[in-house]
Design a protein around this motif. Structure first.
Motif, mmCIF file in Angstrom:
data_model
loop_
_atom_site.group_PDB
_atom_site.id
_atom_site.type_symbol
_atom_site.label_atom_id
_atom_site.label_comp_id
_atom_site.label_asym_id
_atom_site.label_seq_id
_atom_site.Cartn_x
_atom_site.Cartn_y
_atom_site.Cartn_z
ATOM 1 N N UNK A 139 -4.195 -0.712 -12.997
ATOM 2 C CA UNK A 139 -4.171 0.633 -12.415
ATOM 3 C C UNK A 139 -4.049 0.564 -10.895
ATOM 4 N N UNK A 140 -4.670 -0.439 -10.293
ATOM 5 C CA UNK A 140 -4.556 -0.635 -8.843
ATOM 6 C C UNK A 140 -3.107 -0.936 -8.479
ATOM 7 N N UNK A 141 -2.480 -1.801 -9.261
ATOM 8 C CA UNK A 141 -1.082 -2.150 -9.010
ATOM 9 C C UNK A 141 -0.176 -0.940 -9.179
ATOM 10 N N UNK A 142 -0.385 -0.183 -10.230
ATOM 11 C CA UNK A 142 0.445 1.003 -10.469
ATOM 12 C C UNK A 142 0.316 1.984 -9.302
ATOM 13 N N UNK A 143 -0.889 2.113 -8.763
ATOM 14 C CA UNK A 143 -1.113 3.056 -7.670
ATOM 15 C C UNK A 143 -0.393 2.612 -6.396
ATOM 16 N N UNK A 144 -0.541 1.352 -6.021
ATOM 17 C CA UNK A 144 0.109 0.902 -4.783
ATOM 18 C C UNK A 144 1.624 0.862 -4.955
ATOM 19 N N UNK A 145 2.087 0.552 -6.164
ATOM 20 C CA UNK A 145 3.530 0.541 -6.427
ATOM 21 C C UNK A 145 4.102 1.955 -6.297
ATOM 22 N N UNK A 146 3.377 2.933 -6.830
ATOM 23 C CA UNK A 146 3.832 4.321 -6.719
ATOM 24 C C UNK A 146 3.873 4.764 -5.259
ATOM 25 N N UNK A 147 2.891 4.348 -4.477
ATOM 26 C CA UNK A 147 2.849 4.709 -3.067
ATOM 27 C C UNK A 147 4.047 4.140 -2.311
ATOM 28 N N UNK A 148 4.262 2.836 -2.439
ATOM 29 C CA UNK A 148 5.328 2.207 -1.666
ATOM 30 C C UNK A 148 6.696 2.677 -2.154
ATOM 31 N N UNK A 149 6.811 2.956 -3.443
ATOM 32 C CA UNK A 149 8.080 3.475 -3.976
ATOM 33 C C UNK A 149 8.361 4.868 -3.428
ATOM 34 N N UNK A 150 7.306 5.683 -3.282
ATOM 35 C CA UNK A 150 7.474 7.015 -2.720
ATOM 36 C C UNK A 150 7.907 6.969 -1.267
ATOM 37 N N UNK A 151 7.309 6.057 -0.510
ATOM 38 C CA UNK A 151 7.706 5.909 0.897
ATOM 39 C C UNK A 151 9.159 5.458 0.997
ATOM 40 N N UNK A 152 9.537 4.501 0.164
ATOM 41 C CA UNK A 152 10.913 4.005 0.190
ATOM 42 C C UNK A 152 11.893 5.108 -0.189
ATOM 43 N N UNK A 186 12.364 13.722 8.919
ATOM 44 C CA UNK A 186 11.893 12.579 9.716
ATOM 45 C C UNK A 186 10.453 12.801 10.171
ATOM 46 N N UNK A 187 10.175 13.997 10.658
ATOM 47 C CA UNK A 187 8.834 14.283 11.160
ATOM 48 C C UNK A 187 7.800 14.358 10.046
ATOM 49 N N UNK A 188 8.275 14.570 8.813
ATOM 50 C CA UNK A 188 7.360 14.584 7.665
ATOM 51 C C UNK A 188 6.924 13.173 7.268
ATOM 52 N N UNK A 189 7.666 12.183 7.739
ATOM 53 C CA UNK A 189 7.303 10.796 7.452
ATOM 54 C C UNK A 189 6.130 10.363 8.320
ATOM 55 N N UNK A 190 5.366 9.434 7.825
ATOM 56 C CA UNK A 190 4.343 8.821 8.668
ATOM 57 C C UNK A 190 5.025 7.930 9.705
ATOM 58 N N UNK A 191 4.332 7.657 10.757
ATOM 59 C CA UNK A 191 4.889 6.819 11.815
ATOM 60 C C UNK A 191 5.328 5.460 11.280
ATOM 61 N N UNK A 192 4.549 4.924 10.329
ATOM 62 C CA UNK A 192 4.868 3.595 9.781
ATOM 63 C C UNK A 192 6.219 3.583 9.062
ATOM 64 N N UNK A 193 6.576 4.715 8.420
ATOM 65 C CA UNK A 193 7.839 4.762 7.675
ATOM 66 C C UNK A 193 9.035 5.113 8.569
ATOM 67 N N UNK A 194 8.769 5.828 9.656
ATOM 68 C CA UNK A 194 9.879 6.212 10.541
ATOM 69 C C UNK A 194 10.619 4.987 11.070
ATOM 70 N N UNK A 195 9.915 3.917 11.252
ATOM 71 C CA UNK A 195 10.535 2.696 11.781
ATOM 72 C C UNK A 195 11.580 2.121 10.824
ATOM 73 N N UNK A 196 11.549 2.542 9.559
ATOM 74 C CA UNK A 196 12.484 1.999 8.565
ATOM 75 C C UNK A 196 13.705 2.895 8.354
ATOM 76 N N UNK A 197 13.768 4.024 9.053
ATOM 77 C CA UNK A 197 14.949 4.890 8.969
ATOM 78 C C UNK A 197 16.032 4.284 9.840
ATOM 79 N N UNK A 198 17.157 3.942 9.253
ATOM 80 C CA UNK A 198 18.185 3.189 9.963
ATOM 81 C C UNK A 198 19.128 4.068 10.778
#
Length: 208
Positions: A139-152, A186-198
């Motif tokens: 369940x921990x893995x599913x949760x973090x996977x869902x989070x990072x997949x959503x950010x991506x 863009x502004x809806x993204x967290x600062x950590x994810x904005x750095x990955x917008x190319x």
């Protein structure tokens, strides 16, 4: 192979030196006999039977789909192969649990963790269905996977919008609406994810 089963396999009329010389795979009757005589029931399969199951499987997949379907005992082979996978996968459980325990909590996940989370998730996802249930922190893995997949997904959606719809050197009123939309995304993204917008530089260029 276990000696008795190797002997049983070797006694089948279409498995042996003749086939090795001609390069032809065994036929339906030979395959069916080999499975019936050499292969234990699924409940008695152990990892010691891996070589036997793999040998029979290699012969099976060399047959045409029509011939495979014509083998009366083919489900016995499919069940044996499934059991070997299950037994092999059970040996990975402790290692996968340990890897999951090293991942950051969902609240701290960023795209910097994406590669490692995806790697661990791929290992988990490849497990036999019954073995997945043995991963106690799945369940921990599913949760973090869902989070990072959503950010991506959010980053990729914005990049795709900019790349496919916006030409910063030819801005129209419709494009102004697009840049406004892209800016809000863009502004809806967290600062950590904005750095990955190319391609957000194109939006800034169009706004200028």
């Amino acid at each position: 192979l276990r000696a008795s089963r190797r002997a049983a396999l070797g006694r089948q009329p279409q498995i042996g030196q003749k086939e090795q010389r001609t390069g032809q795979c065994i036929g339906v009757s030979g395959m069916d006999a080999a499975i019936g005589h050499a292969l234990p029931d699924k409940g008695r399969i152990t990892l010691a039977d891996s070589a036997l199951v793999n040998e029979l499987w290699s012969q099976y997949v060399a047959l045409s789909g029509k011939d495979q379907a014509a083998i009366p005992n083919r489900q016995r082979l499919l069940d044996a192969r499934d059991r070997i996978q299950e037994l092999n996968d059970r040996e990975q459980v402790a290692d996968i649990i340990a890897e999951i325990s090293k991942l950051p909590p969902a609240s701290a996940v960023t795209l910097a963790d994406e590669e490692e989370i995806n790697r661990v998730y791929a290992r988990y996802d490849a497990l036999h269905a019954t073995v997945k249930e043995l991963v106690t922190n799945r369940d921990v893995l599913e949760e973090v996977y869902a989070k990072v997949s959503g950010y991506r997904a959010a980053v990729d959606e914005l990049d795709t919008l900019i790349w496919e719809k916006l030409d910063p050197l030819n801005i129209t009123q419709k494009d102004r609406e697009l840049t406004d939309k892209a800016r809000k995304m863009y502004e809806a993204l967290r600062e950590q994810e904005r750095a990955y917008v190319q391609h957000f530089g194109d939006v800034e260029e169009a706004e200028g």
